[in-house]
Design an enzyme around this catalytic site. Structure first.
Site, PDB file in Angstrom:
ATOM      1  N   GLU A 121      -7.307   4.576  -1.358  1.00  0.00           N
ATOM      2  CA  GLU A 121      -7.083   3.204  -0.899  1.00  0.00           C
ATOM      3  C   GLU A 121      -6.373   3.176   0.440  1.00  0.00           C
ATOM      4  OE1 GLU A 121      -5.622  -0.818  -0.311  1.00  0.00           O
ATOM      5  OE2 GLU A 121      -4.421   0.986  -0.367  1.00  0.00           O
TER       6      GLU A 121
ATOM      7  N   ASP B  44      -3.051   7.160  -4.701  1.00  0.00           N
ATOM      8  CA  ASP B  44      -2.657   7.765  -3.417  1.00  0.00           C
ATOM      9  C   ASP B  44      -1.572   6.909  -2.770  1.00  0.00           C
ATOM     10  OD1 ASP B  44      -4.521   5.642  -2.826  1.00  0.00           O
ATOM     11  OD2 ASP B  44      -4.854   6.488  -0.832  1.00  0.00           O
TER      12      ASP B  44
HETATM   13  N1  BES Z   1      -1.159  -2.763  -1.503  1.00  0.00           N
HETATM   14  C1  BES Z   1      -1.533  -2.812  -0.138  1.00  0.00           C
HETATM   15  C2  BES Z   1      -2.086  -4.161   0.269  1.00  0.00           C
HETATM   16  C3  BES Z   1      -1.139  -5.309   0.187  1.00  0.00           C
HETATM   17  C4  BES Z   1       0.212  -5.156   0.448  1.00  0.00           C
HETATM   18  C5  BES Z   1      -1.612  -6.550  -0.131  1.00  0.00           C
HETATM   19  C6  BES Z   1       1.061  -6.226   0.369  1.00  0.00           C
HETATM   20  C7  BES Z   1      -0.776  -7.625  -0.191  1.00  0.00           C
HETATM   21  C8  BES Z   1       0.575  -7.450   0.030  1.00  0.00           C
HETATM   22  C9  BES Z   1      -2.571  -1.736   0.137  1.00  0.00           C
HETATM   23  O1  BES Z   1      -2.201  -0.506  -0.419  1.00  0.00           O
HETATM   24  C10 BES Z   1      -2.632  -1.506   1.622  1.00  0.00           C
HETATM   25  O2  BES Z   1      -1.684  -1.017   2.177  1.00  0.00           O
HETATM   26  N2  BES Z   1      -3.761  -1.823   2.261  1.00  0.00           N
HETATM   27  C11 BES Z   1      -3.939  -1.547   3.640  1.00  0.00           C
HETATM   28  C12 BES Z   1      -5.386  -1.565   3.995  1.00  0.00           C
HETATM   29  C13 BES Z   1      -6.135  -0.295   3.761  1.00  0.00           C
HETATM   30  C14 BES Z   1      -7.579  -0.476   4.148  1.00  0.00           C
HETATM   31  C15 BES Z   1      -5.530   0.880   4.454  1.00  0.00           C
HETATM   32  C16 BES Z   1      -3.279  -2.590   4.494  1.00  0.00           C
HETATM   33  O3  BES Z   1      -3.188  -3.763   4.100  1.00  0.00           O
HETATM   34  O4  BES Z   1      -2.856  -2.226   5.579  1.00  0.00           O
HETATM   35 MN    MN Z   2      -1.612  -0.723  -2.373  1.00  0.00          MN
HETATM   36 MN    MN Z   3      -0.654   0.402   0.908  1.00  0.00          MN
END
Ligand code: BES
Ligand code: MN
Ligand code: MN
Length: 462
Positions: A157, A87
């Site tokens: 995710e 996604d």
């Molecule tokens: N891939 C990201 C997380 C990420 C980005 C980790 C850059 C380290 C460096 C992931 O898809 C993401 O966006 N996670 C969200 C949290 C989620 C619970 C919606 C975030 O970090 O905002």
């Molecule tokens: Mn991600």
């Molecule tokens: Mn992300």
């Protein structure tokens, strides 16, 4: 033929298949794209089948499905579990994209002179998890697959993985592995490869502040009745003090302090403040007093308003004293902090600081635990050796500010070491307009993953 030669020979196809996946607007947050999210799940399942998986299934959950795949070559050999997400974030605001977000194009940039793929999801996370599918295909085709492999690619995710905990707990046996590979993070740069060993947690809240029971004429009532937007701004401003320290009582209570020695090591990572500011076109950074930029992002919690709205925002000017104001507020958490405890501390405090002239509603959206992973496990050593081989330089461990809530659950429920084996860069514009992923990053990632399997087999058997 070696896996490396197979990758080289099939470069064009490996790239065009990724572009096909990027054309599917699998936005999990917006129900308008529901069919596309399912379409992407199906695409992943078919890619796993074509690459040589014995099992490739779409597993239903209470939300979007998890795609599961596996190839067991010998149960006695080590098993690698790959996690990723198909996604993507919404592409809004569309008008800020130089090319349509779901029509991938390859363009050269200063950071990517060999070209980068511009599309929503190119770096987060389609371009990154798809490297694993292609590495698997190359290893299968050349008889170089040295470990068993399992895939678990989810579709929620970006909206908090609400149904994934239950899936993992219900499928513990099936997901059993010796190491978990996740490519969904950054490296410092192409010349400074790194492996992420820390991620922050998250608590995401929404608040609603109501003044009068209807919008009012701001001349007739202005100055006499509370303006909920003004009040909300004041309340938000009070959540941090002059040192950018968060004022919510109890917020820092369980924060695990990081030793001076560890802080020093983190700060030894290559980092150029001028370059950082230059790339963002800012004159100065901003954050908690007493910490460096690397520390502010890696080891300190923070609070940010993600959106704020209310009143009149259309063309021209309308005089109005609005009835309601809203904000979406997130807090990034560090080890020791529990996201649900933080949600209730926030809620209590936010209600306590509201003046009598307004009513406040607080809602919790979602959250996730922070995680720290080992930098000495067999998996880490294999990842280190693989990167050293393809980048010609030993990667260093770093802590990142983003969140992948499932990492902590994997540690707790599956007990295997997750390796945050990301190949993106912080300039890839994740969640922003013009998200992109370097073509070179994509191919070096595929090669490094294949090298990981070799090293992991060897190190596991020592
Ligand atoms: N891939 C990201 C997380 C990420 C980005 C980790 C850059 C380290 C460096 C992931 O898809 C993401 O966006 N996670 C969200 C949290 C989620 C619970 C919606 C975030 O970090 O905002
Ligand atoms: Mn991600
Ligand atoms: Mn992300």
């Amino acid at each position: 033929m070696s896996a490396a030669a197979f990758i080289e020979k099939n470069k064009d196809r490996f790239l065009s298949e990724l572009l096909d996946l990027l054309r599917i607007p699998s936005v999990s947050a917006d129900p308008k794209f529901k069919n596309n999210v399912f379409e992407a799940a199906n695409f992943v399942k078919e890619s796993l089948e074509k690459a040589g998986a014995d099992v490739a299934e779409i597993c239903q959950t209470a939300g979007y499905p998890v795609v599961y795949g596996e190839k067991i070559i010998d149960p006695a050999l080590p098993t690698v579990l790959v996690y990723g997400h198909y996604d993507v974030q919404p592409a809004d605001p569309y008008e800020l994209w130089d090319s349509p977000p779901f029509e991938p194009v390859i363009k050269k940039t200063t950071i990517h002179p060999e070209g980068a793929i511009f599309a929503r999801g190119s770096a987060d996370d389609k371009g990154q998890f798809y490297m694993h599918v292609k590495a698997f295909e190359a290893m299968m085709a050349t008889g170089e697959l040295t470990c068993n492999v399992k895939f678990m690619i989810e579709g929620e995710e970006e909206v908090g993985s609400d149904n994934l905990d239950a899936f993992v707990i219900a499928n513990k046996e099936r997901l059993k592995a010796d190491v978990i590979l996740i490519s969904d993070t950054h490296m410092i740069s192409m010349k400074d490869p790194s492996i992420t060993v820390g991620l922050r947690g998250l608590t995401y809240m929404e608040v609603e502040v109501t003044g009068s029971n209807r919008d009012l004429h701001s001349g007739t009532y202005g100055g006499a009745v509370a303006n909920p937007i003004n009040v909300l701004c004041k309340m938000i401003a009070s959540l941090k003090d002059e040192n950018e320290h968060i004022t919510i009582p109890g917020f820092y209570d369980n924060v695990q302090e990081v030793s001076d020695e560890q802080r020093q090591r983190l700060n030894e990572a290559p980092f150029d403040l001028n370059e950082y500011q230059g790339k963002l076109e800012i004159e100065a950074v901003h954050g908690e007093k007493g910490y460096t930029t690397i520390e502010r992002v890696g080891i300190r919690p923070t609070l940010d308003v993600n959106g704020i709205w209310g009143g009149y925002t259309g063309e021209g000017a309308k005089t109005v004293l609005p009835s309601k104001a809203f904000a979406k507020i997130s807090m990034r958490l560090v080890p020791g902090q529990d996201w649900q405890v933080i949600a209730s501390l926030f809620e209590n405090h936010f209600k306590a600081i509201a003046p009598k002239s307004v009513k406040v509603k607080v809602k919790t959206h979602h959250g996730g635990a922070p995680a720290v992973v080992s930098d000495s496990s067999v998996g880490y050593q294999a990842a280190e050796a693989a990167m050293e081989e393809t980048f010609g330089k030993r990667p260093i461990p770093t802590r990142e500010g983003g969140s992948i809530p499932i990492v902590a659950l994997f540690q707790k429920e599956l007990g295997s070491d997750p390796i945050l084996f990301g190949f993106g860069l912080d300039t890839d514009a994740l969640h922003s307009p013009n998200e992109h992923y370097g073509v070179t990053n994509y191919f070096i990632g595929i090669e490094t993953i294949a090298a990981f399997f070799r090293h992991f087999r060897k190190l596991s058997q020592q």
